[in-house]
Design a protein around this motif. Structure first.
Motif, PDB file in Angstrom:
ATOM      1  N   PRO A  70       3.824   0.763   3.188  1.00 42.47           N
ATOM      2  CA  PRO A  70       4.929   0.470   2.259  1.00 42.47           C
ATOM      3  C   PRO A  70       6.017  -0.410   2.873  1.00 42.47           C
ATOM      4  O   PRO A  70       6.811  -1.010   2.152  1.00 42.47           O
ATOM      5  CB  PRO A  70       5.511   1.861   1.950  1.00 42.47           C
ATOM      6  CG  PRO A  70       4.466   2.833   2.341  1.00 42.47           C
ATOM      7  CD  PRO A  70       3.690   2.202   3.441  1.00 42.47           C
ATOM      8  N   PHE A  71       6.032  -0.482   4.190  1.00 43.13           N
ATOM      9  CA  PHE A  71       7.111  -1.212   4.858  1.00 43.13           C
ATOM     10  C   PHE A  71       6.633  -2.487   5.557  1.00 43.13           C
ATOM     11  O   PHE A  71       7.397  -3.428   5.730  1.00 43.13           O
ATOM     12  CB  PHE A  71       7.786  -0.291   5.896  1.00 43.13           C
ATOM     13  CG  PHE A  71       8.158   1.038   5.329  1.00 43.13           C
ATOM     14  CD1 PHE A  71       9.261   1.160   4.493  1.00 43.13           C
ATOM     15  CD2 PHE A  71       7.382   2.162   5.583  1.00 43.13           C
ATOM     16  CE1 PHE A  71       9.590   2.379   3.938  1.00 43.13           C
ATOM     17  CE2 PHE A  71       7.706   3.386   5.034  1.00 43.13           C
ATOM     18  CZ  PHE A  71       8.811   3.499   4.206  1.00 43.13           C
ATOM     19  N   TYR A  72       5.370  -2.477   5.965  1.00 42.29           N
ATOM     20  CA  TYR A  72       4.851  -3.626   6.726  1.00 42.29           C
ATOM     21  C   TYR A  72       3.352  -3.714   6.449  1.00 42.29           C
ATOM     22  O   TYR A  72       2.588  -2.822   6.820  1.00 42.29           O
ATOM     23  CB  TYR A  72       5.122  -3.424   8.218  1.00 42.29           C
ATOM     24  CG  TYR A  72       5.115  -4.701   9.031  1.00 42.29           C
ATOM     25  CD1 TYR A  72       6.300  -5.373   9.308  1.00 42.29           C
ATOM     26  CD2 TYR A  72       3.931  -5.247   9.513  1.00 42.29           C
ATOM     27  CE1 TYR A  72       6.314  -6.540  10.046  1.00 42.29           C
ATOM     28  CE2 TYR A  72       3.930  -6.424  10.250  1.00 42.29           C
ATOM     29  CZ  TYR A  72       5.127  -7.047  10.516  1.00 42.29           C
ATOM     30  OH  TYR A  72       5.139  -8.214  11.261  1.00 42.29           O
ATOM     31  N   ASP A  73       2.961  -4.783   5.815  1.00 41.23           N
ATOM     32  CA  ASP A  73       1.570  -4.916   5.398  1.00 41.23           C
ATOM     33  C   ASP A  73       0.633  -4.945   6.596  1.00 41.23           C
ATOM     34  O   ASP A  73       0.880  -5.680   7.558  1.00 41.23           O
ATOM     35  CB  ASP A  73       1.402  -6.210   4.578  1.00 41.23           C
ATOM     36  CG  ASP A  73       0.152  -6.184   3.731  1.00 41.23           C
ATOM     37  OD1 ASP A  73      -0.947  -6.085   4.315  1.00 41.23           O
ATOM     38  OD2 ASP A  73       0.265  -6.245   2.502  1.00 41.23           O
ATOM     39  N   ARG A 118      -2.134  -6.219   6.926  1.00 37.55           N
ATOM     40  CA  ARG A 118      -2.924  -7.459   7.089  1.00 37.55           C
ATOM     41  C   ARG A 118      -2.123  -8.554   7.789  1.00 37.55           C
ATOM     42  O   ARG A 118      -2.644  -9.637   8.035  1.00 37.55           O
ATOM     43  CB  ARG A 118      -3.397  -7.961   5.730  1.00 37.55           C
ATOM     44  CG  ARG A 118      -4.515  -7.127   5.133  1.00 37.55           C
ATOM     45  CD  ARG A 118      -4.725  -7.457   3.688  1.00 37.55           C
ATOM     46  NE  ARG A 118      -3.541  -7.107   2.899  1.00 37.55           N
ATOM     47  CZ  ARG A 118      -3.404  -7.352   1.609  1.00 37.55           C
ATOM     48  NH1 ARG A 118      -4.362  -7.951   0.951  1.00 37.55           N
ATOM     49  NH2 ARG A 118      -2.301  -7.005   0.966  1.00 37.55           N
ATOM     50  N   LEU A 119      -0.871  -8.266   8.093  1.00 43.09           N
ATOM     51  CA  LEU A 119      -0.057  -9.275   8.790  1.00 43.09           C
ATOM     52  C   LEU A 119      -0.359  -9.222  10.278  1.00 43.09           C
ATOM     53  O   LEU A 119      -0.266  -8.154  10.892  1.00 43.09           O
ATOM     54  CB  LEU A 119       1.430  -9.018   8.552  1.00 43.09           C
ATOM     55  CG  LEU A 119       1.906  -9.179   7.112  1.00 43.09           C
ATOM     56  CD1 LEU A 119       3.371  -8.804   6.983  1.00 43.09           C
ATOM     57  CD2 LEU A 119       1.698 -10.609   6.642  1.00 43.09           C
ATOM     58  N   ASN A 120      -0.688 -10.364  10.839  1.00 45.27           N
ATOM     59  CA  ASN A 120      -1.066 -10.357  12.255  1.00 45.27           C
ATOM     60  C   ASN A 120       0.085 -10.870  13.116  1.00 45.27           C
ATOM     61  O   ASN A 120       1.166 -11.176  12.638  1.00 45.27           O
ATOM     62  CB  ASN A 120      -2.329 -11.194  12.474  1.00 45.27           C
ATOM     63  CG  ASN A 120      -2.139 -12.603  11.984  1.00 45.27           C
ATOM     64  OD1 ASN A 120      -1.068 -12.959  11.506  1.00 45.27           O
ATOM     65  ND2 ASN A 120      -3.157 -13.409  12.087  1.00 45.27           N
ATOM     66  N   ALA A 141      11.818  -4.368   9.252  1.00 47.02           N
ATOM     67  CA  ALA A 141      11.147  -3.553   8.228  1.00 47.02           C
ATOM     68  C   ALA A 141      11.491  -2.080   8.382  1.00 47.02           C
ATOM     69  O   ALA A 141      11.491  -1.326   7.406  1.00 47.02           O
ATOM     70  CB  ALA A 141       9.636  -3.759   8.320  1.00 47.02           C
TER      71      ALA A 141
END
Lengths: 503, 403
Positions: A359-362, A364-366, A406
């Motif tokens: 909910p705060f940091y996806d 899938r983000l690398n 985040a």
């Protein structure tokens, strides 16, 4: 030569390091804990290399590093660049720069993606130029490939056998470090744990150095999955801790260390020796295992394939293979925990970390630690792993700043979370320590009130609890499992156990 | 591209003739970061999905005043200004528009389409840029849900723009709850149209750059290359430095929109290609082997282009305060640019404050050096290359310069 060719800029290209040079060339490497570095020296020596870890990075290395490369580097770049440059200069002062260039090479990890970490080597290269050692050779080991063996003539072969050995070496030093940090705060005889860990790491070094030679790609994979070699070494290492008497009724806040890979794992000037400082201040520290990072990388790779099922051919198969590898990896880590009486903590469930962070940091983000730090902080809080989370983030760290940002929303949702994000610049110790002190004070108060609540729930006074504890010598043993009875702190859980109660 | 084209950058595309379902929503998009190089894709994408073209609205250009008015107290962390100023853009979209929006769409663009795709290791966004939306969002959630309070749905999908099929899946999943009766096929078609519009736009700007260079060649005049990340085109981030140079009489090209005509590239890169130093004109492995970041890769590529192109006599480098992606590139970029004598000036540590006075002094310095050295630079770069391609060699001044 044509002017364009003659004058155009070209990046640094090291001279080759040939196989026949191995006997006379020493591999330099660094950036890990002293335990892991010692084990890796054993690994390289066992594989036929001469190896030497760089000395611990100091504040003067930081300043030296800053003076050598372009302004604005993140703090780990400055520390590691300065550390390498200082080491080479010291060696050059003794044997001359030409001999250093011929007799040493530096090996480091590279290519973690768009984070600056993947571009560290530009700083190293510039530093080499600026200390007049452009002829020195440095090589990158790709982080995302297991087998990087090159042609037979290459001096440094990062094949499957070497890399699996490196992973197991790091795992072993992770679990022994976790054991060490669970024992030292409660040792009755000051210094007993430090003496034991030194002997234990030497056992690990011996085991890694004397492991069997390469059995081919498949053979080495099977051997690493099934062998008792590493667990046996840990059982031997365990013996050094046996007999250390613990007073587990000391009320200590548990402080989980997280953060950027380098500043959260090393112990020294690079993070103001925060581990030791926290222990001196009365905390029980939960260090950051390197193994969690590898587990995260596999979780990330699995997700990458999962997203591409139906788009990229073979994505489903790859996803399954990665998940299988991840499970085997975790199984191997946990088997090493068992060799130490299952006292070292198991790896956190990566799926749970991802779920908590999403909910705060996806997830899938690398880049850098991605969602890992948000997940770890929430996991430590919600699963009652620690009273406080101390997140060490280097000045200028690209991904860490975003996950710290985040965390503002996470803190809004979980206002009870004691979270101390500390920006590490390397030369702002007072600022870092005072900021940490503020949150630690609150964590101490929380540990104390939790202990009082435990006494109340157990129906005991402090004196009664003490008397019962003394009557149970097994509880003084470092390999006694502290039961989880609903408290975070060790002392509170011990009291609850003594009174047969839970929180 | 010149700064005169800026007003056109975020202009609405022409309407397509196909019939599509109308979706009466107002979509607000923050005019930040890589939106500066992909905006045409997004506008077309939403129009293709049936959103009225007037209902796809962007926040204003960055400014200190706007940041104070709409972003105050929302920043969750201290970082580079291009990311930090996102709070002002979000705030404006939530509270500063006469006609409110229904959806705040802030894509986390993870990978970018790039002319260097296939020649580089990856085309990723900067870790801060791709995660900037997470940090910004947190500032609007920590004391209650500011999006819900404003009656706005917040949509911030991860989007891999270098993989159209994956992007279609990602965008469908994100927009399905927002756009009624949306189908995956619609999204795929909209993505295709978006990329076509983006390509058309980029091509038109590259053509303008070509014309600028041809004019420079005809008159033997110098042009200046602005070398920065896409968001340095934002006057609030790049502080209008390029405009100052234009006012001083120099045509300004941007590294993102250099001409790619085959004969031109063949001429510029002939020596490097024939010596085997590079495989194609888009190969940067000899100057930047850790080629993961899309904007960094293109920056290095443009630096070399400028170093070879005779009429680019000067490069001005933009870099924002605390830019971790730029930091390792400072020396490689400068050494690449200066190899054949091109002038190099850097505006580093750009932040919220517009240093107008010092910019003016720097521009005067640049002007001074260009007046003194530009002709010689053009001549010596021409001398280092073979005969220019026909599209340039029939311009009189080159023959004169070559003589």
């Amino acid at each position: 030569m044509n002017k364009v060719l003659q004058d155009s800029y070209q990046t640094y290209r090291p001279r080759p390091f040939k196989k026949d040079e191995r006997e006379n060339v020493t591999l330099l490497f660094g950036g890990l804990t002293w335990r892991a570095e010692r084990a890796l020296v054993g690994l390289f020596e066992g594989a036929g290399y001469k190896a030497e870890s760089l000395p611990p990075a100091t504040r003067s290395d930081l300043l030296f590093g800053r003076s050598l490369v372009d302004v604005g580097q993140c703090c780990p770049t400055a520390f590691t660049t300065g550390n390498l440059a200082r080491t080479l200069k010291d060696k050059a002062d003794k044997i001359g720069p030409d001999r250093v260039a011929d007799e040493y090479v530096f090996v480091t990890a590279g290519a973690c993606g768009a984070c600056r970490f993947g571009q560290y080597h530009y700083s190293y290269e510039l530093a080499l130029r600026n200390i007049g050692m452009e002829a020195f050779r440095l090589f990158l080991v790709e982080q995302h490939e297991i087998d990087q063996s090159k042609d037979d003539d290459e001096g440094f072969q990062t094949d499957t056998h070497l890399l699996l050995g490196a992973i197991l070496s790091v795992m072993m030093t992770d679990v022994i470090q976790d054991l060490e940090y669970q024992i030292r705060p409660y040792e009755v005889e000051f210094g007993a744990t430090d003496a034991a860990i030194k002997k234990a790491v030497e056992d690990i070094y011996d085991a890694v150095r004397n492991r069997p030679q390469n059995k081919g790609k498949l053979g080495t994979i099977l051997w690493h999955l099934t062998t008792d070699h590493y667990a046996k070494a840990l059982r031997k290492a365990k013996s050094h801790f046996e007999g250390i008497k613990l007073d587990r009724l000391r009320i200590k806040p548990k402080v989980k260390i997280t953060g950027e890979f380098y500043v959260s794992t090393v112990e020294g000037d690079a993070n103001h020796s925060i581990h030791a400082w926290l222990e001196q201040e009365g905390a029980e520290v939960l260090p950051a295992p390197v193994a969690v990072w590898f587990d995260y990388l596999m979780r990330f790779a699995r997700r990458k394939q999962q997203d591409r099922i139906g788009i990229h051919k073979g994505a489903r198969k790859k996803q399954l293979m990665i998940e299988l590898a991840r499970r085997l990896y975790r199984g191997r880590y946990h088997s090493l925990c068992k060799a130490l009486g299952d006292i070292p903590r198991h790896l956190p469930d990566q799926n749970e970390l991802a779920r908590l962070a999403q909910p705060f940091y996806d997830n899938r983000l690398n880049g850098g630690e991605g969602d890992l730090l948000v997940g770890k902080a929430l996991y430590a809080h919600l699963h009652k792993v620690a009273h406080m989370v101390c997140e060490l983030s280097p000045y200028g760290c690209l991904p860490n700043t975003m996950s710290i940002g985040a965390m503002a929303a996470a803190q809004g949702k979980y206002p009870d979370l004691l979270y101390a994000p500390l920006e590490i610049k390397g030369d702002s110790e007072v600022h870092v320590i005072s900021r940490c002190q503020m949150v630690l004070t609150e964590a101490k108060a929380r540990a104390r009130s939790e202990f009082d609540a435990a006494l109340k729930a157990a129906g005991l006074t402090l004196e009664e609890a003490r008397a019962r504890y003394e009557a149970h010598p097994e509880m003084h043993d470092p390999f006694w499992q502290v039961p989880k009875r609903g408290a975070v702190g060790t002392a509170a859980n011990v009291v609850l156990e003594l009174g047969g109660a839970s929180l | 591209m010149t700064l005169l084209t800026f007003p056109k950058l975020f202009a609405k595309p022409r309407s397509a003739e196909v019939v599509r379902p109308e979706r009466k929503l107002r979509i607000g998009i923050p005019r930040v970061l890589n939106m500066w190089s992909t905006h045409r894709f997004w506008t077309t994408f939403f129009v293709e999905l049936g959103v009225n073209r007037r209902s796809v609205v962007y926040s204003s250009e960055t400014s200190e005043a706007r940041q104070r008015e709409f972003g105050q107290g929302r920043a969750a962390v201290d970082c580079c200004y291009p990311v930090k100023c996102m709070t002002g853009h979000y705030g404006e979209l939530l509270h500063g528009l006469k006609k409110p929006i229904n959806v705040l769409f802030s894509p986390k663009i993870t990978t970018l389409p790039s002319i260097l795709q296939g020649e580089v290791r990856n085309t990723m966004s900067c870790p801060r840029v791709l995660a900037g939306a997470e940090s910004t969002k947190a500032g609007f959630l920590r004391e209650g849900n500011a999006f819900a309070d404003a009656g706005v749905i917040y949509v911030d999908p991860v989007v891999h723009l270098d993989e159209p099929k994956l992007a279609a899946r990602e965008l469908f999943e994100a927009l399905d709850p927002v756009l009624e009766d949306l189908t995956p096929e619609e999204v795929e078609a909209a993505i295709e149209a978006g990329f076509a519009a983006l390509e058309e736009f980029d091509t038109s700007l590259r053509k303008q750059s070509l014309n600028v260079l041809r004019n420079c060649a005809a008159d033997s005049r110098p042009a200046v290359l602005a070398l920065g990340r896409p968001y340095h085109m934002d006057p609030g981030i790049g502080h209008g430095i390029a405009t100052e140079l234009q006012e001083a009489g120099y045509p300004v090209l941007w590294g993102q929109y250099l001409p790619l005509e085959e004969d031109l590239l063949d001429w510029l890169y002939r020596d490097l290609l024939s010596a085997g130093r590079i495989r194609t004109p888009f190969d940067i492995s000899d100057i930047w082997p850790s080629s993961h970041s899309s904007n960094t890769n293109e920056l290095l590529w443009a630096a070399r282009y400028a170093s070879l192109m005779p009429w680019i006599a000067c490069v001005i480098r933009f870099s924002s305060y605390e830019c971790g992606m730029d930091q390792p590139t400072y020396t490689p970029v400068q050494e690449t640019v200066e190899a054949l004598g091109t002038l190099f000036f850097a505006f580093q540590d750009l932040d919220a404050t517009n240093p107008a006075g010092s910019v003016r002094i720097r521009v005067e310095t640049i002007d001074y050096y260009l007046k003194r050295r530009a002709q010689k630079i053009i001549e010596q770069k021409l001398a280092a290359l073979d005969t220019p391609p026909e599209s340039f060699s029939n311009l009189g001044s080159i023959k004169d310069a070559a003589q």
